[in-house]
Scaffold this active site. Structure first.
Site, PDB file in Angstrom:
ATOM      1  N   ASP A  99      37.042 -12.415 -30.459  1.00 48.80           N
ATOM      2  CA  ASP A  99      36.727 -13.209 -29.267  1.00 48.80           C
ATOM      3  C   ASP A  99      35.291 -12.861 -28.860  1.00 48.80           C
ATOM      4  O   ASP A  99      34.983 -11.696 -28.585  1.00 48.80           O
ATOM      5  CB  ASP A  99      37.714 -12.807 -28.149  1.00 48.80           C
ATOM      6  N   ASP A 201      34.321 -17.636 -26.102  1.00 53.00           N
ATOM      7  CA  ASP A 201      34.775 -17.704 -24.711  1.00 53.00           C
ATOM      8  C   ASP A 201      33.826 -18.510 -23.821  1.00 53.00           C
ATOM      9  O   ASP A 201      32.597 -18.392 -23.952  1.00 53.00           O
ATOM     10  CB  ASP A 201      34.835 -16.255 -24.185  1.00 53.00           C
ATOM     11  N   GLU A 258      36.238 -22.178 -26.560  1.00 55.45           N
ATOM     12  CA  GLU A 258      36.915 -22.534 -25.309  1.00 55.45           C
ATOM     13  C   GLU A 258      35.976 -23.447 -24.532  1.00 55.45           C
ATOM     14  O   GLU A 258      34.845 -23.065 -24.237  1.00 55.45           O
ATOM     15  CB  GLU A 258      37.204 -21.283 -24.487  1.00 55.45           C
ATOM     16  N   HIS A 331      46.464 -16.576 -22.959  1.00 58.26           N
ATOM     17  CA  HIS A 331      46.519 -15.484 -21.985  1.00 58.26           C
ATOM     18  C   HIS A 331      46.090 -15.910 -20.576  1.00 58.26           C
ATOM     19  O   HIS A 331      46.122 -15.095 -19.664  1.00 58.26           O
ATOM     20  CB  HIS A 331      45.620 -14.351 -22.480  1.00 58.26           C
ATOM     21  N   ASP A 332      45.647 -17.155 -20.418  1.00 55.01           N
ATOM     22  CA  ASP A 332      45.207 -17.634 -19.105  1.00 55.01           C
ATOM     23  C   ASP A 332      46.222 -18.575 -18.473  1.00 55.01           C
ATOM     24  O   ASP A 332      45.954 -19.147 -17.408  1.00 55.01           O
ATOM     25  CB  ASP A 332      43.881 -18.413 -19.237  1.00 55.01           C
TER      26      ASP A 332
HETATM   27  C1  GLC Z   1      37.867 -17.261 -20.394  1.00 51.23           C
HETATM   28  C2  GLC Z   1      38.971 -16.292 -20.758  1.00 51.23           C
HETATM   29  C3  GLC Z   1      39.506 -15.672 -19.515  1.00 51.23           C
HETATM   30  C4  GLC Z   1      38.382 -14.931 -18.827  1.00 51.23           C
HETATM   31  C5  GLC Z   1      37.175 -15.837 -18.613  1.00 51.23           C
HETATM   32  C6  GLC Z   1      35.965 -15.030 -18.277  1.00 51.23           C
HETATM   33  O1  GLC Z   1      38.313 -18.323 -19.660  1.00 51.23           O
HETATM   34  O2  GLC Z   1      39.950 -16.952 -21.523  1.00 51.23           O
HETATM   35  O3  GLC Z   1      40.582 -14.815 -19.748  1.00 51.23           O
HETATM   36  O4  GLC Z   1      38.821 -14.421 -17.610  1.00 51.23           O
HETATM   37  O5  GLC Z   1      36.848 -16.575 -19.754  1.00 51.23           O
HETATM   38  O6  GLC Z   1      35.477 -14.383 -19.408  1.00 51.23           O
END
Ligand code: GLC
Length: 564
Positions: A99, A201, A258, A331-332
């Site tokens: 990641d 990310d 993402e 995980h979110d």
């Molecule tokens: C992304 C991750 C999340 C994190 C955020 C800040 O959305 O998936 O878990 O809190 O980025 O890095």
């Protein structure tokens, strides 16, 4: 088929290391714990593990606040453990996907520590610093994604720095070429270690707008979500193409980004031959149950047609060019059985409905740890019991909006990211076999009957259903490359579609409701062979509550005699 890449044919399994398996007994998962479980993962048919961040971090946001990109967090192990994990996974045909958190670092990263020393520091420009307004207020009214201003004042140098997320996660300044170069070096460092790709990310936030200005307030705090100002800004694709050239191009790896704020219409610019990445995690199908505003936590009613439309649009957008990462959990997000279905629905049935869709859409299925067991949400007794920084922020926002403590807590029950972060349920032993110590987050109380050991032995379990679906996906090319066509588009109970390859087709029927519904598709009546279902039998074409079926119809012109 042969022109498909390895990552298009496989399954991706996402691991949240803190919650997966604790080999050391300190209550938190670790790398050696993952290595111990590799056979379990291989048996699911997985070819890639996406590991959420395992780098050195103060863990304000559980590793998404990185203090050293080239070293492993001591609570997770050592670089030797990491190399062992990569090697052991490789022996089982699994590649490790790292990641990359490149929008921001931790405020404990040495770069930021230097940057905040004084205005003249050589790292000053690596982050985004601005003067206060004349009255001392932050430069703009942007609200950070976890709540509160997106700006934090630094006493020493009397300026504000920007953070899209928490104040401990200052945003990097991608306009500075030194920053970009060091990030590319880091990604290449991990490729040299033999990793199989990257999940990238929050990448849509790296390009900031030309002008920093106030936006219309979207809440009683007078602020506007920073997302509106900084997501997917003009010029971002130039950065991303440079990133691709310097790191990914020509390598046998995959990238999945993402991408909050990228619409399905824009997908072709982002993925595929001319795009920057191989796949994009977009959220059009996940954002249905909450208001598209500053508040993640305010629930709204949604209809099945909205979900179907979102998924079908994404399928269409990636059909010619690009590839789709199918997912319902990460995980979110809360657990999918509770997100997409009422709490009283039969959890096993609905977990299998979602699994059926996950494996039969065109794309690579992404499974999040525990999803394959049908793991469910938790309801902790007070906000203090939660760990998730976003839940705490959302709770505060809900109170500010005038909701009671109980209502605010209920939002957290439904939306908290901790729902997905409770320890993995391995056995019915103490702490679900996750740790011999005290788990960092409570184990879901249902581990007694819902755990991997038990499910492996039970032919009717969610886990065994995943195994069967994985096998089907290997057996039938149609699931990999067949086209996608939605059926019964206006139906509010049934999600139905066909996958077509030459003269063969598969028909997927999923009843998302607790009421039965007849589904008289003549193509199935004529020569449909039932391949898999979450019920024991299929006497007729009436779908029972939360029933899922996959039919194969072979050898005829797919459009002959077909009615809806
Ligand atoms: C992304 C991750 C999340 C994190 C955020 C800040 O959305 O998936 O878990 O809190 O980025 O890095």
């Amino acid at each position: 088929m042969d022109n498909l890449k390895w990552w298009q044919k496989t399954l991706v399994y996402q691991i949240y290391p803190k919650s997966f398996c604790d080999s050391s007994g300190d209550g938190s998962g670790d790398l050696n714990g993952i290595t111990e479980k590799l056979d379990y993962i291989r048996d699911l048919g997985v070819g890639a593990i996406w590991l959420t961040p395992v780098y050195v971090s103060p863990m304000v946001d559980n590793g998404y606040d990185i203090a050293d990109y080239r070293n492993i967090a001591p609570e997770y192990g050592t670089m030797t453990d990491m190399e062992k994990l990569i090697g052991e996974a490789k022996k089982r045909g699994i590649r490790i996907v790292m990641d990359l958190v490149f929008n921001h670092t931790s405020d404990q990263h040495s770069w930021f520590k230097e940057s905040r020393v004084d205005h003249g520091n050589c790292k000053r420009d690596w982050y985004i610093w601005r003067d206060a307004r004349p009255d001392g207020a932050p430069p703009t009214n942007w609200r950070g994604i976890f709540g509160g201003s997106a700006w934090t004042f630094d006493e020493a140098t009397k300026q504000y720095y920007l953070h899209t997320f928490a104040k401990e996660q200052p945003d990097l300044n991608w306009e500075n070429p030194e920053v970009r170069n060091v990030l590319y070096e880091i990604a290449n460092f991990w490729l040299d270690k033999g990793v199989g790709g990257f999940r990238i990310d929050a990448i849509t936030y790296i390009k900031k707008p030309e002008e920093f200005k106030d936006l219309p307030a979207d809440g009683p705090d007078g602020m506007s979500n920073v997302h509106v100002a900084t997501a997917n800004q003009p010029g971002i694709l130039e950065f991303l193409h440079e990133f691709k050239r310097e790191v990914f191009a020509g390598k046998d790896i995959f990238t999945v980004a993402e991408a909050n704020g990228v619409s399905t219409e824009e997908l072709p610019q982002w993925v595929g031959r001319n795009g920057a990445f191989d796949m994009l995690l977009e959220f059009s199908h996940m954002d249905l149950d909450m208001e598209a505003s500053s508040l993640w936590c305010r629930p709204v009613d949604w209809k099945l047609t909205k979900l179907k439309k979102a998924l079908s649009n994404s399928q269409r957008a990636t059909s010619e060019n690009g590839w789709y990462p199918a997912f319902f959990e990460n995980h979110d997000q809360p657990r999918s059985v509770n997100k997409f279905f009422p709490y009283h629905a039969d959890q096993k049935l609905v977990a299998k409905v979602l699994a059926t869709v996950l494996f039969t859409l065109k794309g690579t299925p992404f499974i999040y740890e525990g999803e394959e067991l049908g793991m469910t949400n938790i309801k902790l007794s007070s906000i203090e019991c939660y760990d998730d920084i976003a839940s705490k922020g959302q709770y505060e926002i809900a109170l500010q909006e005038g909701f009671s403590r109980q209502q605010a807590l209920e939002f957290v029950w439904n939306y908290s990211r901790d729902n997905a972060r409770t320890p993995m349920q391995w056995t019915s032993e103490k702490h679900a076999g996750f740790t011999s110590g005290e788990p960092w987050l409570p184990v879901n109380e249902n581990y007694d009957e819902l755990n991997a050991k038990q499910e492996l032995q039970d032919e009717g379990s969610v886990l065994r259903y995943y195994h069967r679906l994985a096998k089907l996906r290997q057996e039938y090319d149609i699931l990999l490359i067949g086209s996608y066509e939605e059926l019964l588009e206006a139906d509010e109970q049934i999600f139905a579609y066909r996958r077509v390859l030459d003269k063969n087709k598969m028909i997927i029927l999923c009843n998302f409701s607790g009421r039965e519904k007849a589904c008289n598709l003549t193509e199935i009546e004529d020569n449909g062979k039932l391949l898999i279902s979450n019920y024991r039998d299929a006497p007729n074409l009436v779908l029972r509550a939360y029933e899922a079926r996959v039919y194969l119809c072979e050898g005829r012109n797919p459009f002959e005699g077909c009615s809806q």
